[in-house]
Design a protein around this motif. Structure first.
Motif, PDB file in Angstrom:
ATOM      1  N   GLU A  76       5.365   9.282  17.116  1.00 25.58           N
ATOM      2  CA  GLU A  76       4.457   9.842  18.120  1.00 25.58           C
ATOM      3  C   GLU A  76       3.094   9.138  18.117  1.00 25.58           C
ATOM      4  O   GLU A  76       2.537   8.847  19.194  1.00 25.58           O
ATOM      5  N   LEU A 135      -5.618  -0.426   6.785  1.00 22.93           N
ATOM      6  CA  LEU A 135      -6.064   0.328   7.964  1.00 22.93           C
ATOM      7  C   LEU A 135      -6.984   1.432   7.443  1.00 22.93           C
ATOM      8  O   LEU A 135      -6.546   2.335   6.735  1.00 22.93           O
ATOM      9  N   THR A 173       0.423  10.340   6.405  1.00 26.24           N
ATOM     10  CA  THR A 173      -0.950  10.044   6.836  1.00 26.24           C
ATOM     11  C   THR A 173      -0.947   9.380   8.210  1.00 26.24           C
ATOM     12  O   THR A 173       0.068   8.820   8.640  1.00 26.24           O
ATOM     13  N   ILE A 220       0.860  -1.183   0.000  1.00 29.48           N
ATOM     14  CA  ILE A 220       0.000   0.000   0.000  1.00 29.48           C
ATOM     15  C   ILE A 220       0.901   1.240   0.000  1.00 29.48           C
ATOM     16  O   ILE A 220       1.887   1.300   0.742  1.00 29.48           O
ATOM     17  N   ALA A 268       0.698   5.195   0.910  1.00 30.09           N
ATOM     18  CA  ALA A 268      -0.133   6.247   1.524  1.00 30.09           C
ATOM     19  C   ALA A 268       0.545   7.583   1.219  1.00 30.09           C
ATOM     20  O   ALA A 268       0.493   8.060   0.090  1.00 30.09           O
ATOM     21  N   GLY A 269       1.218   8.186   2.214  1.00 37.15           N
ATOM     22  CA  GLY A 269       1.912   9.451   1.958  1.00 37.15           C
ATOM     23  C   GLY A 269       3.288   9.261   1.340  1.00 37.15           C
ATOM     24  O   GLY A 269       3.911  10.202   0.849  1.00 37.15           O
ATOM     25  N   GLY A 270       3.798   8.035   1.390  1.00 34.52           N
ATOM     26  CA  GLY A 270       5.093   7.720   0.779  1.00 34.52           C
ATOM     27  C   GLY A 270       6.301   8.218   1.559  1.00 34.52           C
ATOM     28  O   GLY A 270       7.444   8.037   1.134  1.00 34.52           O
ATOM     29  N   GLN A 271       6.093   8.822   2.732  1.00 34.15           N
ATOM     30  CA  GLN A 271       7.207   9.454   3.459  1.00 34.15           C
ATOM     31  C   GLN A 271       8.169   8.446   4.088  1.00 34.15           C
ATOM     32  O   GLN A 271       9.318   8.755   4.350  1.00 34.15           O
ATOM     33  N   SER A 272       7.694   7.230   4.317  1.00 34.38           N
ATOM     34  CA  SER A 272       8.582   6.169   4.810  1.00 34.38           C
ATOM     35  C   SER A 272       8.819   5.138   3.716  1.00 34.38           C
ATOM     36  O   SER A 272       9.940   4.650   3.546  1.00 34.38           O
ATOM     37  N   LEU A 273       7.774   4.801   2.969  1.00 35.86           N
ATOM     38  CA  LEU A 273       7.901   3.735   1.968  1.00 35.86           C
ATOM     39  C   LEU A 273       8.828   4.127   0.804  1.00 35.86           C
ATOM     40  O   LEU A 273       9.702   3.339   0.417  1.00 35.86           O
TER      41      LEU A 273
HETATM   42  C1  LIG Z   1      12.619  13.473   7.203  1.00 30.70           C
HETATM   43  C2  LIG Z   1      11.514  12.686   7.879  1.00 30.70           C
HETATM   44  C3  LIG Z   1      11.269  12.919   9.221  1.00 30.70           C
HETATM   45  C4  LIG Z   1      10.263  12.210   9.872  1.00 30.70           C
HETATM   46  N1  LIG Z   1      10.050  12.444  11.194  1.00 30.70           N
HETATM   47  C5  LIG Z   1       9.097  11.758  11.840  1.00 30.70           C
HETATM   48  C6  LIG Z   1       8.854  11.961  13.232  1.00 30.70           C
HETATM   49  O1  LIG Z   1       9.478  12.783  13.893  1.00 30.70           O
HETATM   50  N2  LIG Z   1       7.872  11.232  13.811  1.00 30.70           N
HETATM   51  C7  LIG Z   1       7.124  10.308  13.115  1.00 30.70           C
HETATM   52  O2  LIG Z   1       6.237   9.681  13.697  1.00 30.70           O
HETATM   53  N3  LIG Z   1       7.317  10.099  11.807  1.00 30.70           N
HETATM   54  C8  LIG Z   1       8.274  10.795  11.151  1.00 30.70           C
HETATM   55  N4  LIG Z   1       8.475  10.573   9.813  1.00 30.70           N
HETATM   56  C9  LIG Z   1       7.661   9.561   9.145  1.00 30.70           C
HETATM   57  C10 LIG Z   1       6.334  10.151   8.681  1.00 30.70           C
HETATM   58  O3  LIG Z   1       5.445  10.401   9.759  1.00 30.70           O
HETATM   59  C11 LIG Z   1       5.605   9.214   7.740  1.00 30.70           C
HETATM   60  O4  LIG Z   1       4.558   9.972   7.223  1.00 30.70           O
HETATM   61  C12 LIG Z   1       5.004   7.965   8.299  1.00 30.70           C
HETATM   62  O5  LIG Z   1       5.919   7.174   9.013  1.00 30.70           O
HETATM   63  C13 LIG Z   1       4.472   7.088   7.172  1.00 30.70           C
HETATM   64  O6  LIG Z   1       3.304   7.635   6.709  1.00 30.70           O
HETATM   65  P1  LIG Z   1       2.997   7.701   5.168  1.00 30.70           P
HETATM   66  O7  LIG Z   1       1.570   8.122   5.044  1.00 30.70           O
HETATM   67  O8  LIG Z   1       3.997   8.529   4.492  1.00 30.70           O
HETATM   68  O9  LIG Z   1       3.077   6.146   4.744  1.00 30.70           O
HETATM   69  P2  LIG Z   1       3.879   5.387   3.596  1.00 30.70           P
HETATM   70  O10 LIG Z   1       5.313   5.764   3.643  1.00 30.70           O
HETATM   71  O11 LIG Z   1       3.168   5.543   2.311  1.00 30.70           O
HETATM   72  O12 LIG Z   1       3.672   3.886   4.113  1.00 30.70           O
HETATM   73  C14 LIG Z   1       4.351   3.400   5.251  1.00 30.70           C
HETATM   74  C15 LIG Z   1       4.008   1.908   5.445  1.00 30.70           C
HETATM   75  O13 LIG Z   1       2.665   1.735   5.859  1.00 30.70           O
HETATM   76  C16 LIG Z   1       1.909   0.960   4.914  1.00 30.70           C
HETATM   77  N5  LIG Z   1       0.594   1.621   4.867  1.00 30.70           N
HETATM   78  C17 LIG Z   1       0.382   2.958   4.751  1.00 30.70           C
HETATM   79  N6  LIG Z   1      -0.925   3.243   4.887  1.00 30.70           N
HETATM   80  C18 LIG Z   1      -1.563   2.060   5.070  1.00 30.70           C
HETATM   81  C19 LIG Z   1      -2.942   1.724   5.289  1.00 30.70           C
HETATM   82  N7  LIG Z   1      -3.898   2.642   5.372  1.00 30.70           N
HETATM   83  N8  LIG Z   1      -3.260   0.408   5.450  1.00 30.70           N
HETATM   84  C20 LIG Z   1      -2.266  -0.534   5.379  1.00 30.70           C
HETATM   85  N9  LIG Z   1      -0.956  -0.270   5.194  1.00 30.70           N
HETATM   86  C21 LIG Z   1      -0.604   1.033   5.044  1.00 30.70           C
HETATM   87  C22 LIG Z   1       2.703   1.035   3.627  1.00 30.70           C
HETATM   88  O14 LIG Z   1       2.484  -0.115   2.824  1.00 30.70           O
HETATM   89  C23 LIG Z   1       4.134   1.076   4.155  1.00 30.70           C
HETATM   90  O15 LIG Z   1       4.550  -0.200   4.523  1.00 30.70           O
HETATM   91  C24 LIG Z   1       9.476  11.265   9.147  1.00 30.70           C
HETATM   92  C25 LIG Z   1       9.714  11.049   7.782  1.00 30.70           C
HETATM   93  C26 LIG Z   1      10.722  11.749   7.156  1.00 30.70           C
HETATM   94  C27 LIG Z   1      10.955  11.497   5.686  1.00 30.70           C
END
Ligand SMILES: Cc1cc2nc3c(=O)[nH]c(=O)nc-3n(C[C@H](O)[C@H](O)[C@H](O)COP(=O)(O)OP(=O)(O)OC[C@H]3O[C@@H](n4cnc5c(N)ncnc54)[C@H](O)[C@@H]3O)c2cc1C
Length: 297
Positions: free
Chosen positions: A124, A167, A111, A30, A32-37
């Motif tokens: 958090e 989720l 997200t 999946i 979502a926001g792509g910030q970790s994936l």
């Molecule tokens: C520079 C930087 C600093 C950061 N600092 C922090 C911080 O201080 N604190 C913090 O908490 N986070 C931090 N993050 C992480 C950020 O909060 C991400 O947004 C979060 O970890 C992942 O959310 P995403 O929506 O980008 O998910 P994605 O990166 O798109 O997905 C993350 C994972 O979750 C799965 N997934 C996503 N959504 C769903 C769903 N609805 N159902 C099932 N599976 C799903 C995906 O398949 C993947 O495995 C940081 C990221 C960066 C790049």
């Protein structure tokens, strides 16, 4: 750095997304926001053959109130939670904690569902959800199930979600009168992941004694740690700073953090005690304000 080649799907409904997940199984991820994936894909730590982008499923982006809970859709961007007056009023810990996630650029894409499923040990949102006794709703083609936060987070980057599940929502109890929330963390730089974070919620009865309290820590284990043995010792008391300090001192012997390049285990233990004390004291003073009829944020 570039990711390995993948197929991209952009379903319009949760059902369509679930069908795609079922069809592609372990090869799919999946998005979502792509910030970790995306960073992990760019570093080739993950190479899914199929990405299923939830970004076009409008139903998953919402903040709704029921009598007892705030229900937030899985694809709700973190900045929307940060800007929500309902969240500020009904869940001050979430309103305060969401601002500690990275930088505005991260929160504009990241997200709530992505952060919870990614389950970083110092994120958090997992700590907030565990401390407040929230839950997540997971959907599959077989229907939906609700999983309490304390059963959802298993260990480092691992949750109870199955590969065929999405989720779709998170439920968090609304703050009650006579209650106060607080969250404290230490990070090396503003916007970095915390080294350790502590979240506390306190509810006072009309006599000013503690009727309920909870305390959660991140950064001391693979999953959030809930310290019920510490907060149970405060129930029925009208605590002062000395009593809170004494209760928090026990945490040093309860937590078993690991050392890493950012901090030694002993430093994390010290932070656990100090941040817990600060979070409990702030939550308590906000609960007292609420009891006196003033704002509790
Ligand atoms: C520079 C930087 C600093 C950061 N600092 C922090 C911080 O201080 N604190 C913090 O908490 N986070 C931090 N993050 C992480 C950020 O909060 C991400 O947004 C979060 O970890 C992942 O959310 P995403 O929506 O980008 O998910 P994605 O990166 O798109 O997905 C993350 C994972 O979750 C799965 N997934 C996503 N959504 C769903 C769903 N609805 N159902 C099932 N599976 C799903 C995906 O398949 C993947 O495995 C940081 C990221 C960066 C790049």
């Amino acid at each position: 750095m570039k990711p390995a080649v993948f197929d991209y799907y952009s379903p319009q409904t949760v059902h369509e997304a679930l069908l795609l997940l079922e069809q592609h199984g372990f090869e799919a991820k999946i998005l979502a926001g792509g910030q970790s994936l995306i960073p992990t894909m760019n570093m080739r730590l993950a190479s899914p053959k199929v990405l299923i982008d939830l970004g076009r499923i409008g139903d998953l982006e919402s903040i709704r109130l029921t009598e007892e809970e705030i229900r937030i859709g899985g694809m709700t961007r973190q900045y929307l939670i940060e800007q929500s007056p309902e969240v500020a009023r009904d869940c001050p810990m979430l309103a305060e904690g969401i601002k500690l996630i990275g930088h505005p650029q991260i929160r504009s894409r990241g997200t709530v569902g992505g952060s919870l499923v990614h389950a970083d040990p110092t994120a958090e949102l997992p700590v907030i959800l565990c401390t407040l006794g929230g839950a997540v709703t997971l959907a599959s083609l077989d229907g939906e199930r609700v999983v309490p936060a304390e059963e959802f987070f298993l260990t480092y980057l691992t949750t109870a979600i199955e590969p065929n599940e999405i989720l779709v929502a998170v439920q968090i109890p609304r703050i009650q009168a006579g209650s106060g929330h607080a969250i404290e963390e230490f990070a090396l730089r503003k916007g970095d992941f915390a080294i350790v974070l502590a979240a506390a919620a306190v509810t006072l009865d009309e006599a000013g004694k503690i009727a309920a309290a909870s305390l959660g820590l991140g950064g001391v284990d693979g999953a959030p740690v809930k310290l019920d043995q510490v907060t149970d010792a405060l129930l029925g008391l009208e605590p002062d700073s000395r009593l809170i300090q004494e209760c928090c001192e026990q945490i040093r012997d309860i937590v078993e953090p690991e050392a890493d390049i950012h901090a030694s285990a002993e430093y994390r233990r010290d932070l656990s005690v100090t941040l817990s004390r600060r979070a409990l004291e702030t939550a308590l003073s906000r609960a007292r304000l609420s009891l006196s009829g003033s704002d509790n944020r």
